[in-house]
Design an enzyme around this catalytic site. Structure first.
Site, short mmCIF file in Angstrom:
data_model
loop_
_atom_site.label_atom_id
_atom_site.label_comp_id
_atom_site.label_asym_id
_atom_site.label_seq_id
_atom_site.Cartn_x
_atom_site.Cartn_y
_atom_site.Cartn_z
N HIS B 49 -2.00 -0.92 -2.68
CA HIS B 49 -1.15 0.88 -1.96
C HIS B 49 -0.18 0.49 -1.80
CE1 HIS B 49 -3.67 4.66 -0.32
NE2 HIS B 49 -2.07 3.76 0.66
N HIS B 95 -8.53 8.78 -0.69
CA HIS B 95 -8.67 7.72 -0.42
C HIS B 95 -10.66 7.73 -0.17
CE1 HIS B 95 -8.34 7.45 5.17
NE2 HIS B 95 -7.85 6.98 4.11
#
Lengths: 228, 736
Positions: B49, B95
């Site tokens: 990420h 998300h």
């Protein structure tokens, strides 16, 4: 006309309100911080929309006890004009300036859309620009706009002409479908006894420019401008 | 609490998502065993990420420059010039994992994160959008997830006070165990008042701003970099909790702070919190950073260095302050009731030194934390191009009206009103085109006549069938959406959601899509100025559809000259631009009506996109067009139905029944638009089209209470409207 908008932490429609007042009256309102304990000399005080203090308690409950609020109440008691829109209406019921309470929307969801309102009383300083029974279209944007009061209070409000606007359909019928939040008797906005304090859930300030979709909200502000 | 000097076992390394060879790299880099805090820092910086280790090599191939670009990828958000000394700052970010575990908070903090990315750079957010993808409607969790995500997006954005003006919602079984929540935000700043993360100057105070640090979200980014198994729900503690009220205060305080001239550099604490923000500020400035953690405002007692460094508590910022401005800056934060604490300083050592009550908890080389992150050129296997599927091999519907109703009344093409009415899309008073059109239009401020157009889109089924064409199509689609309101597309942001990159076929999807996005962005002059990669979107080894969501920003010089999709008047000519439909492979018709999902997606001719789009934009700008809609999912028939439903006015289309009528009505060929043109302008519009070699043909007229297409189809607008509006509210009203 001189006006002031109270800015609470979490307020988010002060710009919309300032722009509407400027369009209607040509004057830019002053912005007053919630922590101030003095108000400038103005004709109109506005409690704008938003989520004051996050509204993590009951909506408007903390704002009703903020440092500036005694001055706002004093302004109203002296006969000054006071307008509460959305979160501002919630504050007005929390301070007791207006009766009743605003509960969670009946379907428990936030709702943002245009609604139709029937202007029931045009003899108020806030509504002289409208024709009696006129149907206007303005948006709502709230999660807690479900107006509640006991039936004696409702009867009294109606009897005294203090229900200023009600949710209706495009033809002016007061239907259940036209009521976006479950408010008692389709009530969208009410006046205090003296007639100088108006609280309403819809946002007339967001319908004051053709580019916003119409001018139906402008009359409310030009009315105050004329009265002041 | 595990002590900092704990022995680092292989199990502990694995729990931090660090592979054995990556751990060896750490040992080589620092020449000793890391402390627990150091291991945590590496895990935070080197996860997928934060490090983009599988994607970086491919992201470098994307076009990122252009005269309109003020700031490309690598900062908190991308920036484009919108004239008059103003810029638009925008980005999209995922998300996904948190939203599957805890839909309300996951979605809410996704919105919060992207808003912070925008205002960290000095911009006031003026618009938000989102791209949401859920599992099959009949999956038992879907309703719960839709309800939670939509409430979370609204709960955060509504309170913060940014209008959520558009987005997309799609259902597909590949997202059953891994939904996608991609949040977009855009803001406006003055070109000479943009703030960056790069620290400058030695011995400058580093200040912690905003909310207190708690134990929430620890290892959120690491969780987001792994696949889900059956235990996904157990990861709930890694999801952060959002507080839009604090974010609103942080916005106002930060903008006031920036205006006061106190800020040298500023960076929000997003993924990997304090670690990532401090390292980025130091590394970008070629400086070291020392932090004394006892000064970090904490929500609870007894937090360890490890926890503070890895917490993903929300609504926090880190700033390098001009020392002489400390009292000014502190007063601003005190006024807004937010924490303000000097927690460290910049150094010339290029070390990332973390002390807690005087004890050294971590001491690492700062440049290497970012620069030396592993970078992989993962093996990839290209998706085989599907066999052609000519329309002649696809059956026509028995009943055209029923087919149209099935599409517009089905899960993926019905009205999204149930969703966007829960979003405040009007706050700020500048929403010029509300949700439901091709692109949202927002005025830059209430005194201006300049607008920005925003759109977000991707067709993941196209991307699965042909990643390259699918990637191209996603860019072409948003470019068309922006064009269809009359705006000039400026740049795009990409949110690349894929499965496990360690599987060559997934990596092949990624590579193909990137190549397609890059090619389209180059030809259409829509550089990729920001973005986000979300990999490992898999549950129990099954990946999602490749989903490179694209967000676009366009400039509308005059908001009084724009197009909307609604028919405006009766008896206006309906002009089809870009030719008749021919292609039904991967179409909505094929899937929703015939239950088949096969064939190649429609090929995208970027040359035609440019040519047709420029013609349409010019016609709108010359005020010769009364309505415009791009043709996408569901083809011409759905476009016409949407234009009719938006207005209540019907249309009569002259199209005789023919063997290829189904392709004409439902084909999803690209580079096409429907225009309505008042009689006075028709000749000129057709002449201009011919002069620019753009196919344009009058196919009918507006008017009447129904949409009538030859003898094949006649449905009243009211019936269409009812079918279109019914599905989602009815679906959501059923019991969870």
């Amino acid at each position: 006309m001189k006006s002031a908008i109270i800015l609470f932490p979490g307020t988010n429609r002060e710009r919309d309100m300032a722009a509407a007042l400027k369009r209607a009256t040509g004057n830019t309102p002053q912005i007053v911080w919630h922590g101030d304990t003095e108000l400038p000399d103005v004709d109109l005080v506005v409690l704008p929309g938003g989520f004051s203090y996050g509204d993590y308690l009951r909506c408007g409950a903390i704002a009703a006890n903020s440092p500036v609020m005694p001055e706002v109440i004093a302004h109203a008691e002296k006969g000054g004009y006071l307008l509460g829109v959305c979160n501002g209406f919630q504050m007005l019921t929390e301070t007791g300036l207006l009766p009743g309470a605003l509960m969670r929307n009946a379907n428990l969801k936030f709702v943002c859309r245009d609604v139709h309102l029937k202007v029931e009383n045009t003899q108020t300083p806030f509504t002289t620009a409208y024709a009696p029974g006129q149907v206007i279209r303005v948006p709502v944007a709230h999660g807690d706009g479900n107006y509640f009061a006991d039936s004696d209070t409702l009867d009294r409000l109606e009897g005294e002409g203090r229900v200023v606007v009600r949710y209706c359909d495009a033809k002016g019928e007061l239907t259940g479908d036209a009521n976006p939040n479950g408010s008692q008797r389709n009530i969208a906005g009410i006046l205090n006894e003296k007639g100088n304090v108006l609280g309403m859930m819809p946002h007339p300030e967001d319908m004051t420019d053709e580019r916003q979709g119409g001018l139906d909200g402008l009359g409310l502000f030009t009315s105050i401008g004329t009265a002041a | 609490m595990i002590p900092n000097e704990t022995p680092i076992t292989p199990e502990l390394v694995a729990e931090h998502g660090i592979k054995p060879d990556e751990y060896q790299r750490i040992l080589d880099l620092i020449g000793r065993e890391p402390s627990l805090t150091e291991l945590g820092i590496f895990s935070a910086m080197w996860n997928e990420h934060c490090s983009y280790k599988s994607s970086k090599i491919w992201l470098k191939t994307l076009p990122t420059k252009g005269p309109q670009v003020v700031c490309g990828p690598g900062e908190n958000a991308g920036i484009v010039d919108i004239g008059d000394g103003q810029v638009c700052v925008f980005k999209m970010e995922s998300h996904n994992h948190p939203s599957f575990i805890e839909p309300y908070q996951g979605a809410a903090t996704g919105v919060g994160g992207i808003l912070r990315d925008v205002f960290t750079m000095g911009a006031r957010p003026i618009a938000a959008m989102n791209a949401l993808r859920f599992g099959s409607p009949d999956h038992p969790k879907t309703r719960h997830l839709v309800r939670g995500v939509v409430a979370g997006v609204g709960g955060y954005g509504n309170s913060f006070g940014v209008p959520t003006v558009g987005g997309e919602v799609e259902f597909h079984e590949s997202y059953n165990g891994n939904i996608l929540v991609n949040a977009f935000a855009a803001g406006i700043a003055d070109k000479d008042a943009i703030f960056y993360a790069k620290a400058t100057g030695v011995g400058k105070p580093i200040v912690y701003l905003g909310s207190k640090t708690g134990r929430d979200g620890i290892h959120g980014a690491t969780m987001a970099s792994a696949e889900f198994g059956e235990d996904a729900e157990e990861k709930r503690p890694t999801v952060q909790v959002g507080d839009p009220f604090s974010e609103k205060l942080l916005l106002e305080a930060c903008l006031e702070l920036m205006e006061s001239g106190s800020v040298i550099a500023i960076q929000d604490m997003g993924a990997a919190g304090l670690t990532c923000s401090a390292v980025e500020m130091g590394a970008k400035g070629n400086l070291g950073v020392t932090l004394d953690l006892e000064n970090v405002p904490c929500r609870e007692d007894g937090m360890s260095a490890y926890e503070m460094m890895l917490s993903e508590s929300q609504e926090r910022m880190l700033m390098v302050l001009k020392p002489e401005k400390e009292e000014t800056a502190r007063a601003i934060f005190t006024k807004w009731g937010l924490d303000f604490s000097v927690v460290g300083e910049t150094t010339d050592t290029k070390r990332f030194l973390i002390r807690h009550n005087g004890d050294v908890m971590a001491d690492l080389p700062i440049m290497e934390l970012g620069d030396e992150a592993p970078e992989y050129d993962r093996p990839y296997l290209r998706t085989e191009a599907p066999d052609p599927l000519p329309a002649s091999e696809i059956e026509a519907p028995k009943d055209y009206a029923e087919a149209l109703m099935t599409i517009i009344g089905g899960p993926n093409n019905c009205s999204r009103r149930w969703v966007w009415e829960q979003y405040d899309h009007l706050v700020m008073g500048n929403t010029m085109q509300r949700p439901g059109g091709d692109a949202a239009v927002v005025r830059v401020d209430n005194e201006s006549t300049k607008g920005l157009a925003f759109a977000v889109d991707v067709n993941p089924r196209y991307c699965l069938a042909h990643p390259y064409e699918g990637g191209k199509q996603a860019v072409a689609e948003v470019w068309r959406n922006i064009t269809a309101v009359g705006a000039q597309p400026l740049a795009i942001t990409d949110n690349l959601n894929f499965g496990n990159p360690e599987r060559p076929e997934i990596m092949g999807q990624f590579v193909g899509c990137i190549e397609g996005i890059g090619e389209a962005a180059r030809v259409l002059d829509a550089p990729v100025v920001s973005g986000n990669v979300s990999l490992y979107n898999e549950t129990n080894g099954v990946g999602i559809l490749p989903t490179p969501a694209i967000g676009a920003v366009g400039l509308l010089p005059d908001i009084d000259v724009m197009a909307t999709i609604a028919f405006k008047a009766e008896d206006e000519s309906i002009v089809l631009v870009g030719g008749h439909g021919t292609h039904l492979g991967r179409s909505t018709y094929l899937r929703d009506v015939l239950g088949r999902d096969e064939g190649p997606p429609p090929p995208v001719s970027l040359v035609n996109e440019l040519k047709h789009g420029d013609f349409v934009r010019s016609a709108i700008r010359h005020e010769r067009v009364s309505a415009c809609h791009d043709i996408s999912n569901g083809g011409l028939a759905v476009a016409l139905a949407e234009m009719a439903m938006a207005s209540g006015i019907g249309a009569v289309i002259d199209m005789p029944v023919s063997p290829d009528l189904h392709a004409k009505l439902f084909g999803e060929d690209q580079a096409r638009y429907v225009l309505t043109v008042p009689g006075a302008h028709l000749a000129r519009v057709l002449e201009d089209a011919a002069a620019h070699d753009v196919p344009a043909e009058v196919i009918g007229k507006t008017g009447g209470p129904a949409l009538r297409i030859g003898t094949a189809l006649s449905v009243s607008v009211e019936t269409l409207h009812h079918a279109h509006e019914a599905w989602l509210p009815e679906y959501m009203s059923e019991e969870l």
